[in-house]
Design a protein around this motif. Structure first.
Motif, mmCIF file in Angstrom:
data_model
loop_
_atom_site.group_PDB
_atom_site.id
_atom_site.type_symbol
_atom_site.label_atom_id
_atom_site.label_comp_id
_atom_site.label_asym_id
_atom_site.label_seq_id
_atom_site.Cartn_x
_atom_site.Cartn_y
_atom_site.Cartn_z
ATOM 1 N N TYR A 172 -13.268 -2.754 2.894
ATOM 2 C CA TYR A 172 -12.189 -1.807 3.166
ATOM 3 C C TYR A 172 -11.115 -1.895 2.079
ATOM 4 O O TYR A 172 -10.551 -0.894 1.659
ATOM 5 C CB TYR A 172 -11.582 -2.100 4.540
ATOM 6 C CG TYR A 172 -10.751 -0.960 5.096
ATOM 7 C CD1 TYR A 172 -11.368 0.216 5.521
ATOM 8 C CD2 TYR A 172 -9.371 -1.053 5.208
ATOM 9 C CE1 TYR A 172 -10.627 1.268 6.031
ATOM 10 C CE2 TYR A 172 -8.615 -0.012 5.728
ATOM 11 C CZ TYR A 172 -9.247 1.152 6.140
ATOM 12 O OH TYR A 172 -8.507 2.193 6.647
ATOM 13 N N GLN A 173 -10.860 -3.106 1.613
ATOM 14 C CA GLN A 173 -9.876 -3.262 0.537
ATOM 15 C C GLN A 173 -10.383 -2.592 -0.741
ATOM 16 O O GLN A 173 -9.612 -1.957 -1.464
ATOM 17 C CB GLN A 173 -9.551 -4.738 0.312
ATOM 18 C CG GLN A 173 -8.774 -5.325 1.490
ATOM 19 C CD GLN A 173 -8.654 -6.848 1.443
ATOM 20 O OE1 GLN A 173 -7.804 -7.389 0.764
ATOM 21 N NE2 GLN A 173 -9.529 -7.526 2.162
ATOM 22 N N GLY A 226 -13.545 -6.273 5.933
ATOM 23 C CA GLY A 226 -12.200 -6.178 5.383
ATOM 24 C C GLY A 226 -12.226 -6.102 3.862
ATOM 25 O O GLY A 226 -11.469 -5.352 3.249
ATOM 26 N N PRO A 272 0.846 -1.178 0.000
ATOM 27 C CA PRO A 272 0.000 0.000 0.000
ATOM 28 C C PRO A 272 0.889 1.238 0.000
ATOM 29 O O PRO A 272 2.014 1.206 0.493
ATOM 30 C CB PRO A 272 -0.777 -0.094 1.303
ATOM 31 C CG PRO A 272 -0.490 -1.419 1.862
ATOM 32 C CD PRO A 272 0.765 -1.905 1.253
ATOM 33 N N ARG A 321 -4.677 3.446 -2.478
ATOM 34 C CA ARG A 321 -3.672 2.964 -1.531
ATOM 35 C C ARG A 321 -3.313 1.505 -1.743
ATOM 36 O O ARG A 321 -2.331 1.015 -1.208
ATOM 37 C CB ARG A 321 -4.177 3.127 -0.095
ATOM 38 C CG ARG A 321 -3.922 4.497 0.505
ATOM 39 C CD ARG A 321 -4.473 4.538 1.915
ATOM 40 N NE ARG A 321 -3.599 3.875 2.878
ATOM 41 C CZ ARG A 321 -4.024 3.313 4.016
ATOM 42 N NH1 ARG A 321 -5.296 3.320 4.306
ATOM 43 N NH2 ARG A 321 -3.177 2.744 4.837
ATOM 44 N N LEU A 322 -4.183 0.786 -2.433
ATOM 45 C CA LEU A 322 -3.947 -0.650 -2.601
ATOM 46 C C LEU A 322 -4.136 -0.991 -4.072
ATOM 47 O O LEU A 322 -5.150 -0.619 -4.668
ATOM 48 C CB LEU A 322 -4.959 -1.431 -1.741
ATOM 49 C CG LEU A 322 -4.851 -2.950 -1.746
ATOM 50 C CD1 LEU A 322 -3.612 -3.404 -0.984
ATOM 51 C CD2 LEU A 322 -6.093 -3.568 -1.099
ATOM 52 N N GLN A 377 -9.825 0.982 -0.339
ATOM 53 C CA GLN A 377 -8.414 1.352 -0.464
ATOM 54 C C GLN A 377 -7.948 1.316 -1.914
ATOM 55 O O GLN A 377 -7.104 2.110 -2.317
ATOM 56 C CB GLN A 377 -7.540 0.444 0.409
ATOM 57 C CG GLN A 377 -7.828 0.542 1.896
ATOM 58 C CD GLN A 377 -7.786 1.955 2.430
ATOM 59 O OE1 GLN A 377 -7.015 2.791 1.962
ATOM 60 N NE2 GLN A 377 -8.661 2.259 3.383
ATOM 61 N N LEU A 433 -10.507 11.090 5.413
ATOM 62 C CA LEU A 433 -10.142 10.104 4.423
ATOM 63 C C LEU A 433 -9.572 10.813 3.197
ATOM 64 O O LEU A 433 -10.221 11.655 2.588
ATOM 65 C CB LEU A 433 -11.407 9.329 4.040
ATOM 66 C CG LEU A 433 -11.202 8.197 3.066
ATOM 67 C CD1 LEU A 433 -10.323 7.129 3.674
ATOM 68 C CD2 LEU A 433 -12.549 7.627 2.696
#
Ligand SMILES: Cc1cc2nc3c(=O)[nH]c(=O)nc-3n(C[C@H](O)[C@H](O)[C@H](O)COP(=O)(O)OP(=O)(O)OC[C@H]3O[C@@H](n4cnc5c(N)ncnc54)[C@H](O)[C@@H]3O)c2cc1C
Ligand SMILES: Cc1cc2nc3c(=O)[nH]c(=O)nc-3n(C[C@H](O)[C@H](O)[C@H](O)COP(=O)(O)OP(=O)(O)OC[C@H]3O[C@@H](n4cnc5c(N)ncnc54)[C@H](O)[C@@H]3O)c2cc1C
Ligand code: SF4
Ligand code: SF4
Lengths: 474, 443, 458
Positions: free
Chosen positions: B67-68, B64, B6, B76-77, B71, B18
């Protein structure tokens, strides 16, 4: 490289598939139910007390901090690794160790989900009384750390009233037994002291709790009001009339409309507030109390009082309450939940104040709360992408809690201080009061390796936090 | 392949605002902020997610996964191995939707995430090949389904199966344990029946279109026949309209949304007709996708036809219960437990109807713990994620073992196969049947 | 061993300068009243507020003078034999009801307020503070010893309803835990630490409690059983039933002697194995708060066990006698030994058997009262007059009794002759976390002046 050997050593203690160290994975441990963020350097999934003890010793040697984590539903950032280190996640330490019906006790590992214990007890006719609204996900380890309550706290008390013994791993790796199965034993009540310590004193690895008999009969009522004042008066009338309902929950008009839009619990859209009241016990008593409650609510100005006719209606009324936070989530992308507590006689003026604060900061604030104990949950709606709105939200939250303090209340009734309300601890407690708490923390956690920078603010933070209006919740 | 590191978020950084950077999502079927930001990361869904229960890790939880997705959208991911691994592991059982108080439409998020993966991520070539052949070229083409099925039948019966297993060929194709779970191929495919009309017995109470399904047509034609018998015996005229095709569920779940849309349009053209009171399916997975055509085609010009179609779709159990069963000619005096298919309970919120039907024919229903938890079958999941699938199945068998049921009933063929495999694993003989099969025995 | 007149004067003058002479008692005659297990202190301070307590403790700390916090003085004997006190800090002038909010069902009390005074104030608003302690005992004292009584079945001990506490540490720091609201998790739960700390961690200066509505009507069903075993079998079904009694008090045949208005029979006339049976049964007194309709149901459910139902005046007299039990026993047997026993409830019958056996072996007769549904009992060993026990016999009986209990049980000796205390550990088995307790003691009382020796061997 030396640091590369740390995961290897961790794996040696807990097993190959029980350590996370890749940034993409660690990122998933930077949040909990709150607004705080912070990623650990490692996440470890212990499976036994001995492993926890080994891990703690290892961390102490390496100078790494340790942050315990249950389900990460906490609302104060308790399980966030503020300055890196190791997150100890209890998802795989989730066995019910013993159900001892004759002694009215159960012993569980910390990762057992609250509701799963009650489900396991149900065939015996018992349950675990603390019922946070997050009970289908939160763990008993987390409940112990936060001293969680729930709607039924009014009659049954919070977690600490139901924990009789703990096995804890101290920050030096020592395994200590606090309390036991019996109600009280000689010596200081370290069990009681440990509960609610937010993971700053030790790690609970086994928890012995009281189990409670399922009630013979339950009645759920919905009292509907045209103004909040009358609803608040009913709360006082009920609590002082010799009836202790199992729960008295309140939703304000704005919130109940939001809830109704998603759940259809049957809350009337044009009302200013509703009270959800429940009584439990012997059938005859429940019937009598339900009648008395209806009369009292009407007397203090309820427009209408409905009684759930069957289990389905009852579940529906509760569904509205239990999913209330979530229902707000449908309306707003982010919300900030407060957890203030006030004397029950101060509810009306506090609600007025909250409304005023909402206007001042141009924010929408809904109120859902455990009215029976004066525990308010104002929900402030905002958009987390908007920096200005986010700051206004934090400021408004702070102002609400400062008001709670000013009427003799507290900044948290059940969600804990964590990292979100640390600076408010400076206004709630004096220097010497905090100094004493700090000394006590040092008895258990001398180098602050365990859940550092949580709950107790550093004296420096308090010196800086004296100027109001600067909510730096970090 | 992109790296998994990330790009922001140092350890211990207390962040409230955010920061949305440059998104890694692009092209059609992007998971939008409005879709995923309804998740308030409360975690209430965690314990309802079979993969979280089995693995205990946030990456494999609904919260999760969302959230991924966030991201990736925030830049970020990357859409890399890590993201793909965890999104792939999702059963798409949608138990999280039932648990979520915030009304997060998880199914829509994960299907879009998968569509993005198909667009932007290069899988290792064998997997790519198999997936492409299977999702783009076989499924959704009745002739090819039939051909493949014939080959598979030959393979099953010829002894080549053992050879293939030994050669490791299947494992290479990502289909290692497939034999244990794959359906046995019928001698007569149901495709022959397409276009036929089956008259109601006695007074005509309703007229429906039956969606026959593609896999079901080659492997479970008996079940389709049973469905028709039960319906007609209950006064329902059953049409199997020509031109219908595979529902597109497997494609949509796997990220082949464009394929799924093509099929959806074909099905709408073939089956949306005022003469039908309902469009009936006996496969929960198909049903939940058919009911979701509105979302799949929400950018189509004739979007409201998709909504109308979706509104008519009924699971066969739902349809029969609301119609009201006629007096059965025989009752079954057995103790039974019902396993909720995910796509019926969570995807379509149909829970009480199948149970009511079973009680109506005399079964004594016993609730198993976690009856609405996925069995690990999840479409092709048991093939693609076999190890995890078996872990989930073992937990399910434990729950079943706490009951004294003499019969296990479910309402989806995938679940039925998975549970039968589970019985085999624990060496039990308890039969596992579809609701319709059980009803069929009573008329 | 008392302080000499010279040191007395020195101590007194140090404090007079600080608090004014009105707050310092130093004439020997007046000091007698504050004797701790027979030993007269150096000086008695009567501070008026927490600040005065803090300054007094700072001086005592500097001088390393042992300090004993003093409430009503009714139970200064609980614990080990403390070191002789140079200073007694009495809370008698801090006896106000600081705040009472009937609408909120909360009360704030200064430490020196008596339990009786507080309960009476609450009763005026038909509210209940369920602390049970003898006449004269104070809120601070009741907290320090974690006093409990029959109401524990319904309300739990003080820890369950104390919502806030203020205190001063041994080195004079004012501390606080909790607050005035009924639900509060801000900061550590210092109430739990103070309750039952026997004045060893700090001087409690005030405490806040949540209150309960006073049950308008109660009734008590007296259930009789031939044996303890039968009683506890019934108890096992009671805890699984939907009934929730206010009190479920076990009264053994020997204890029942001291509830009667007539003179108790002399234990010497009882049979040697202590049994009064068959004449006197084991009693389980079940008290319920309930309306007539609910009582009718309970009466029906309990019919086959109940020998008598008492209400109103009779009921109050009965429970009054139960609360006076200790006093009645002591009047007759000043050297009786009292245990506070806590155990998993399934071990109750075995514990009683153990008590009877040990008592008999060491020439005592055992009496038992306690909370059947909680597992908290008071066991009294009554010495036989014809052959009064030697001090070592107390030690022998106590360790014999404890050796018969399981590891989950504890039996603390809360009263026995002072001389006997030197021969055994009144607390019983050492808690496994004693190290932590010592650390806490050092953290809050760094000079070890508070009730030195009561809790630990220091
Ligand atoms: C929708 C929603 C509703 C909620 N409703 C309520 C409510 O009604 N009442 C209420 O009280 N709370 C409520 N909460 C807050 C939260 O669920 C509780 O605080 C819960 O107890 C946290 O449990 P957890 O397992 O998620 O712990 P986490 O959030 O993972 O951790 C919480 C704290 O516990 C510590 N911890 C975890 N395990 C251990 C251990 N084994 N030993 C030591 N420390 C440990 C962590 O370090 C952290 O400080 C709610 C939250 C949400 C999201
Ligand atoms: C388990 C138990 C059960 C009991 N049950 C009953 C019962 O059912 N009925 C009944 O009548 N009595 C009962 N008692 C006795 C009763 O509770 C005591 O008489 C009373 O609580 C002592 O109060 P006091 O003010 O006289 O304190 P004191 O006798 O003066 O002091 C007792 C102890 O508390 C300390 N202390 C006193 N004040 C403070 C303070 N402000 N801060 C710190 N420490 C202080 C003293 O140093 C001393 O160690 C019970 C006692 C115990 C231990
Ligand atoms: S998906 Fe729903 S239940 Fe799960 S974390 Fe998000 S909001 Fe909560
Ligand atoms: S769809 Fe099923 S497997 Fe996927 S995240 Fe939701 S609950 Fe978990």
């Amino acid at each position: 490289m030396f640091s590369r050997s740390i995961p290897g050593k961790l794996r040696k203690i807990v097993g190959r598939d029980a350590v996370l160290d890749r940034p993409a994975d660690l990122m998933l441990y930077e949040y909990d139910g709150s607004l705080a963020r912070g990623a650990p350097q490692y996440v470890v999934f212990p499976q036994s007390t001995e492993q926890v003890s080994e891990l703690v010793k290892f961390a102490a040697r390496e100078g790494l901090s340790i942050v315990p984590r249950g389900a990460g539903t906490g609302l104060s950032g308790g399980s966030i690794a503020r300055n890196g280190g190791i997150v100890l996640a209890f998802a795989r330490m989730n066995r019910i160790l013993e159900i001892d019906v004759p002694n009215l006790r159960a012993t569980v590992q910390p990762g057992v989900v609250n509701l799963e214990l009650s489900n396991a007890l149900a065939p015996h006719g018992f349950y675990f009384a603390p019922d946070p609204s997050s009970q289908k996900a939160c763990t008993i380890g987390g409940n112990v750390a936060e001293n969680s309550g729930g709607p039924h706290t009014l009659a049954y008390g919070v977690t600490v009233n139901h924990v009789t013994g703990l096995e804890v791993v101290l920050p030096d790796g020592r395994i200590a037994q606090l309390g036991g199965n019996a109600g009280s034993a000689a010596g200081y009540d370290l069990t009681g002291f440990f509960v609610g310590s937010e993971g700053t004193l030790g790690i609970a690895t086994a928890i012995t709790v009281k189990i409670t008999r399922l009630p013979e009969s339950v009645a759920t009522l919905l009292a509907i009001y045209d103004n909040v004042q009358n609803a608040a008066e009913s709360v006082v009338a009920l609590t002082s009339a010799g009836i202790t309902p199992a729960a008295i929950e309140m939703l304000d008009g704005w919130t109940l409309r939001a809830v109704e839009a998603s759940v259809h619990a049957g809350y009337p859209l044009d009302s200013a507030a509703v009270l959800l009241i429940e009584v439990e016990g012997l059938r005859e008593m429940v019937e009598e109390h339900a009648e008395a409650i209806q009369a009292l609510c009407r007397k203090s100005g309820a427009r209408e009082v409905r009684v759930a006719r069957d289990e389905t209606e009852r579940q529906l009324l509760w569904k509205g309450r239990k999913t209330a936070f979530g229902a707000i989530g449908r309306i707003s992308h982010s919300y900030y939940v407060q957890d203030g507590v006030i004397p029950r006689t101060r509810i009306p003026e506090t609600l007025a104040k909250i409304e005023e604060i909402g206007r001042k900061y141009s924010l929408t604030i809904g109120n859902i709360f455990h009215a029976g104990d004066g525990n308010l949950h104002p929900l402030i709606l905002f958009d987390s992408r908007d920096a200005d709105q986010t700051q206004r939200t934090l400021d408004a939250g702070r102002e609400i809690l400062e008001f709670c303090i000013s009427v003799g209340g507290s900044i948290t009734g059940e969600h804990g201080v964590g990292m979100e309300k640390q600076d408010l601890m400076c206004s709630l407690f004096t220097d010497s009061e905090r100094e004493i708490m700090l000394r006590l923390r040092q008895c258990f956690n001398p180098n602050s390796l365990l859940n550092p920078e949580k709950m107790l603010p550093s004296p420096r933070l308090c010196r800086e936090a004296v100027s109001p209006g600067h909510a730096s919740l970090g | 392949m992109s790296s998994d590191t990330p790009t922001a978020g140092a350890a211990g950084h207390d962040r409230h605002v955010l920061e949305m950077g440059e998104s890694h999502f692009a092209g059609p079927d992007r998971p939008s902020w409005d879709l995923y930001a309804t998740c308030v990361h409360c975690g209430l869904c965690l314990n309802h997610c079979p993969t979280y229960r089995a693995l205990g890790m946030e990456m494999d939880s609904p919260r999760g996964r969302i959230y991924q997705v966030l991201q990736v959208d925030a830049g970020r991911l990357p859409i890399g191995d890590s993201f793909v691994t965890h999104i792939d592991r999702c059963l798409d059982c949608r138990a999280c939707e039932t648990a979520c108080p915030s009304g997060v439409q998880y199914g829509h998020i994960v299907e879009r995430a998968r569509a993005q993966i198909e667009q932007h991520y290069k899988r290792p070539w064998p997997a790519r090949l198999v997936r492409s052949i299977f999702f783009r070229h076989v499924l959704g083409n009745p002739v090819r389904v039939a051909t493949t099925a014939r080959l598979l039948r030959l393979y099953q019966r010829s002894g080549a199966q053992r050879l293939a297993r030994a050669s490791g060929l299947l494992r290479l194709l990502g289909m290692s344990e497939v034999e244990a779970l794959q359906p046995t191929i019928d001698d007569h495919f149901f495709f022959d029946q397409i276009g036929k009309v089956f008259p109601a017995e006695g007074e005509l109470r309703a007229r429906v279109a039956l969606h026959a399904g593609c896999i079901a047509s080659v492997a479970f034609s008996a079940l389709n026949h049973a469905t028709i018998r039960v319906l007609t015996k209950n006064g329902v005229e059953v049409w199997v309209p020509p031109g219908q095709n595979c529902c597109g569920a497997l494609q949509a779940h796997a990220g082949f949304r464009e394929e799924a849309r093509r099929l959806a349009r074909e099905n709408i053209a073939a089956m949306l007709d005022d003469r039908f009171d309902a469009i009936v399916t006996n496969a929960a997975g198909c049903g939940s996708t058919l009911k979701d055509y509105g979302d799949l085609l929400h950018e189509d010009a004739r979007h409201e036809r998709a909504e109308a179609f979706a509104g008519k779709v009924k699971d066969v159990t739902e349809f029969l219960q609301h119609l009201g069963l006629r007096q059965p000619t025989r009752t079954l005096n057995l103790k039974a437990a019902y396993q909720d298919p995910c796509h019926l309970a969570h995807g379509q919120r149909v829970r009480s109807e199948p149970r009511d039907l079973l009680r109506r024919i005399g079964l004594k229903l016993e609730e198993m713990p976690n009856a609405d938890q996925c069995c690990g079958s999840a479409g092709s999941y048991n093939v693609t994620q076999n190890e995890l699938s078996m872990k989930i199945l073992d937990a399910k068998m434990k729950d079943i073992a706490t009951t004294s049921a003499e019969l296990i009933v479910t309402a989806n063929v995938g679940c039925m196969l998975q549970l039968r495999a589970g019985m085999k694993r624990i060496g039990r003989l308890t039969p596992v049947k579809h609701v319709v099969e059980v009803l069929d025995e009573c008329y | 061993m008392s302080s000499t007149t010279a040191t007395r004067n020195a101590i007194a003058s140090r404090f007079e300068g600080l608090l004014g002479s009105a707050c310092v008692v130093s004439e020997p005659a007046s000091l007698e009243r504050y004797a701790i297990e027979g030993s007269v202190p150096g000086a008695v301070l009567l501070p008026e507020d927490a600040e005065q307590i803090a300054s007094a403790l700072r001086i005592a700390g500097e001088e390393r003078w042992p300090v004993v916090p003093f409430g009503g003085g009714t139970h200064q004997h609980i614990g080990r034999v403390a070191e002789d006190a140079d200073v007694v800090l009495s809370t008698e002038r801090m006896n106000t009801i600081a705040a009472y909010d009937p609408g909120d069902l909360t009360i704030a009390l200064a430490a020196g307020a008596t339990v009786a005074q507080a309960r009476a104030a609450c009763a005026q608003h038909r509210q209940l503070l369920p602390i049970e302690a003898g006449a004269g005992s104070t809120i601070g004292g009741a907290m320090a010893v974690a006093a409990t009584g029959p109401l524990q079945c319904a309300f739990g001990g003080i820890r369950e309803f104390c919502i806030g506490v203020t205190f001063v540490t041994g080195d004079g720091l004012p501390g606080r835990g909790g607050g005035r609201v009924v639900k509060n998790v801000a900061g550590y739960d210092l109430m739990k630490l103070m309750i039952g700390s026997h004045g060893s961690l700090g001087v409690i200066t005030s405490a806040n409690f949540k209150l309960f509505p006073m049950p308008p009507v109660t009734a008590t069903f007296l259930c009789e059983f031939d044996s303890a075993a039968a009683l506890f079998r019934f108890r096992d079904s009671l805890v699984k039933s939907p009934m929730s009694p206010l009190c479920a008090e076990v009264i053994s045949p020997a204890a029942a002697e001291y509830l009667k208005e007539s003179e108790p029979r002399d234990p010497d006339s009882w049979s040697p194995n202590g049994a009064l049976a068959p004449q006197t049964p084991w009693l389980l007194a079940l008290r319920f708060a309930a309306s007539d309709r609910v009582l009718a149901r309970l009466r029906h459910d309990l019919a086959s066990f109940t020998s008598q139902e008492i209400r109103a005046h009779d009921e109050n007299r009965f429970w009054g006698a139960v609360s006076q039990l200790e006093k009645h026993v002591l009047a007759r047997h000043p050297n009786a030994m009292f245990f506070q026993v806590s155990l998993p409830i399934s071990e109750s019958a075995a514990m009683i058997e153990a008590a009877e056996a040990s008592a008999t072996n060491f020439n005592f007769v055992a009496g038992v009262v306690g909370r059947a549904t909680v597992g908290s009992f008071t066991v009294v060993f009554l010495p036989l007059a014809i052959d009064p026990p030697a001090v070592t016999q107390f030690a022998g009986a106590a360790s014999d009794f404890r050796s018969r209990l399981s590891r989950a049980a504890s039996a603390v000796v809360v009263r026995c002759p002072r001389e006997a205390k030197h021969h055994f550990d009144i607390w019983g088995s050492t808690p496994t976390d004693i190290e932590l307790m010592r650390k806490i003691k050092r953290a809050l009382d760094p000079y070890s002046i508070l009730n030195r020796g009561r809790f630990f061997v220091e």
